[in-house]
Design an enzyme around this catalytic site. Structure first.
Site, PDB file in Angstrom:
ATOM      1  CG  HIS A   1       0.391   6.480  -0.699  1.00  0.00           C
ATOM      2  ND1 HIS A   1      -0.662   7.206  -1.139  1.00  0.00           N
ATOM      3  CD2 HIS A   1      -0.052   5.707   0.615  1.00  0.00           C
ATOM      4  CE1 HIS A   1      -1.692   6.788  -0.390  1.00  0.00           C
ATOM      5  NE2 HIS A   1      -1.485   5.999   0.648  1.00  0.00           N
TER       6      HIS A   1
ATOM      7  CG  HIS B   1      -1.761   1.285   1.293  1.00  0.00           C
ATOM      8  ND1 HIS B   1      -2.972   1.281   0.763  1.00  0.00           N
ATOM      9  CD2 HIS B   1      -1.510   2.267   1.869  1.00  0.00           C
ATOM     10  CE1 HIS B   1      -3.302   2.708   1.003  1.00  0.00           C
ATOM     11  NE2 HIS B   1      -2.678   3.059   1.670  1.00  0.00           N
ATOM     12  CD  GLU B   2       1.708   3.711   3.666  1.00  0.00           C
ATOM     13  OE1 GLU B   2       1.993   4.763   3.135  1.00  0.00           O
ATOM     14  OE2 GLU B   2       0.658   3.654   4.377  1.00  0.00           O
TER      15      GLU B   2
HETATM   16 ZN   LIG Z   1      -2.466   5.212   2.133  1.00  0.00          ZN
END
Ligand SMILES: [Zn+2]
Length: 498
Positions: free
Chosen positions: A290, A286-287
């Site tokens: 980003h 997830h990170e």
């Molecule tokens: Zn996030």
């Protein structure tokens, strides 16, 4: 919150907890001067992680009930007066800006544009979510042999999860070794999609010895930027996981991006491998989603670089990156036993996939209740806000109006401890998690329809959306990528709500 912690007198009452949990409860009790006893601290949501495994039903009930009255007990820490004051001031400020309500004021600059659009979306999900939660309660009841109360939910959910899907997450950890997840999973998927490569640069000095720098290059050898991975927890670091930019990509000054991923993984003893939980593995993917948003940015102005997009849009690219965790080509490449090199058994992968809609009725209902509570408090005109005095009554009515009242599934946050909206920056924005998940699920479908993990797909995603930062209207970018407006059905299907 602190003095609501539950003091436990005997070890027998803690049956079901792990040795670690018992040890930390003993340490917490000692810190408060109750040596030889155990203390269960409160956490900032409705419920408590220990409710999943604690066998003592009376103790579970006590912990749940105390968790629901945080900052709501008519003492000096009661948040109700300050909450009402904030609601009034926000409504007044919105009026000064020429809007009817705080929600209109905030959402006007989001991709949703108006609270009505948010309500239209949430109302499509709410009935199915509650219906599923009620069906789940019936299932749990069979396993429990009695009615399911809010303090029983987590406990029986874990039992049924084990019975039905045979998922024992602790047995999976040896297959999720940090170096392999990072290099053979996260970096591997990014390479297949975007052609980028990663080379660790131990010679580069970062802000902390544990923060590792990686040089990121395109397939033609040109430079993309730097990625810094700072994975371990330490005393001076705040909790949670996040991405931040040290340098924003921009053509104005010709700067390449430097982005950081922070996690809070407990550091293993020296010489031992770092074995992640499935949740931590998910967080890493997830990170890194980003991080890709920041790294692949191709814009002129720093102000619109990478993740500088609307709040109800920013989670979407990172959520999309989670799709590769169990993608066959990826999972096969990284999920290997750290000692034997053996692959994560296919049966476990199938079970993880099958379990993805399990308990989603509960998760969606408790989330939606909090999201509509946020909207309800901020959809008052200043005249209406001035008339509200009964916080609990207002809260109950808002949840009821949406058909979300179901006692075994309390709202994830009640008003007095809803820090996202009264202490953090998420007022009128808590809906954003599910709003961006609509785009996420629709995008995941697009990748699947077009052959999945392929360079051409990554390129299209990058050129139309990921690389554009906030330089183009968000929904226009989505249309450029998808070829049409977003649809809600993929999300409903994913959450088992169709
Ligand atoms: Zn996030």
């Amino acid at each position: 919150t602190n003095d609501l912690a539950v003091l436990v007198q005997t070890l027998e009452e803690l049956d079901g907890l792990s040795e670690n949990e018992i040890a930390s409860a003993a340490a917490a009790a000692k810190d408060r001067g109750h040596e030889g006893k155990w203390l269960i601290g409160m956490v900032n949501f409705s419920g408590n992680p220990v409710l999943d495994s604690l066998t003592n039903r009376e103790l579970r009930k006590k912990i749940m009930q105390e968790s629901l009255v945080k900052a709501n007990r008519a003492n000096e820490n009661d948040n109700k007066p300050v909450l009402l004051q904030m609601v009034n001031l926000r409504a007044e400020r919105a009026k000064l800006f020429g809007k009817n309500t705080h929600a209109e004021h905030v959402i006007a600059v989001q991709t949703a544009e108006h609270p009505d659009n948010v309500h239209a979306m949430l109302r499509k999900i709410a009935p199915a979510a509650v219906r599923n939660a009620k069906a789940e309660a019936e299932d749990l009841k069979k396993s429990a042999g009695h009615e399911i109360e809010s303090w029983d939910w987590g406990f029986y959910t874990e039992q049924v999860r084990l019975e039905k899907y045979n998922i024992d997450t602790s047995k999976m950890r040896p297959y999720f070794e940090l170096e392999s997840v990072l290099k053979n999973g996260v970096f591997f998927a990014a390479n297949k999609l975007f052609g980028i490569t990663f080379k660790e640069r131990p010679d580069l000095t970062t802000y902390h010895p544990e923060a590792r720098a990686f040089e990121v290059n395109n397939e033609d050898g040109s430079k993309v930027g730097l990625f810094i991975g700072d994975f371990y927890t330490r005393d001076s670091k705040r909790g949670g996981a996040w991405m931040n930019n040290l340098v924003d990509q921009n053509f104005l000054f010709n700067q390449l991006p430097v982005v950081v991923n922070n996690l809070n993984i407990p550091k293993p003893p020296a010489g031992k491998p770092t074995l992640l939980t499935y949740d931590e593995t998910t967080t890493l993917f997830h990170e890194f989603g980003h991080a890709l948003h920041g790294l692949l940015s191709q814009v002129k102005y720093p102000r619109v670089s990478g993740t500088s997009v609307q709040r109800d849009f920013v989670e979407f690219p990172s959520q999309v990156n989670e799709m590769w965790i169990l993608w066959p080509e990826v999972v096969e490449n990284y999920a290997r036993h750290h000692e034997t090199g053996e692959k994560l058994p296919q049966e476990w992968i199938d079970n993880l996939k099958a379990a993805s809609t399990f308990n989603e009725g509960h998760a969606t209902t408790s989330y939606l209740a909090a999201a509509i509570l946020d909207l309800a408090w901020h959809s008052l005109t200043s005249e209406e806000a001035a008339k509200v005095t009964d916080v609990e009554g207002f809260e109950a009515q808002a949840i009821k109006d949406y058909g979300l009242e179901f006692a075994p599934v309390p709202t994830r946050y009640r008003s007095t401890y809803f820090s996202h909206i009264f202490a953090g920056g998420y007022s009128s924005g808590y809906y954003g998690y599910i709003w961006s998940e609509v785009l996420d699920a629709d995008t995941v479908d697009w990748f699947k329809e077009n052959g999945g993990l392929q360079r051409k797909n990554g390129e299209h995603f990058k050129n139309t959306l990921l690389g554009r930062g906030g330089s183009i209207d968000s929904m226009q970018m989505f249309r450029n990528f998808r070829g049409r407006d977003s649809k809600i059905e993929p999300l409903l299907k994913r959450r088992g709500l169709l």
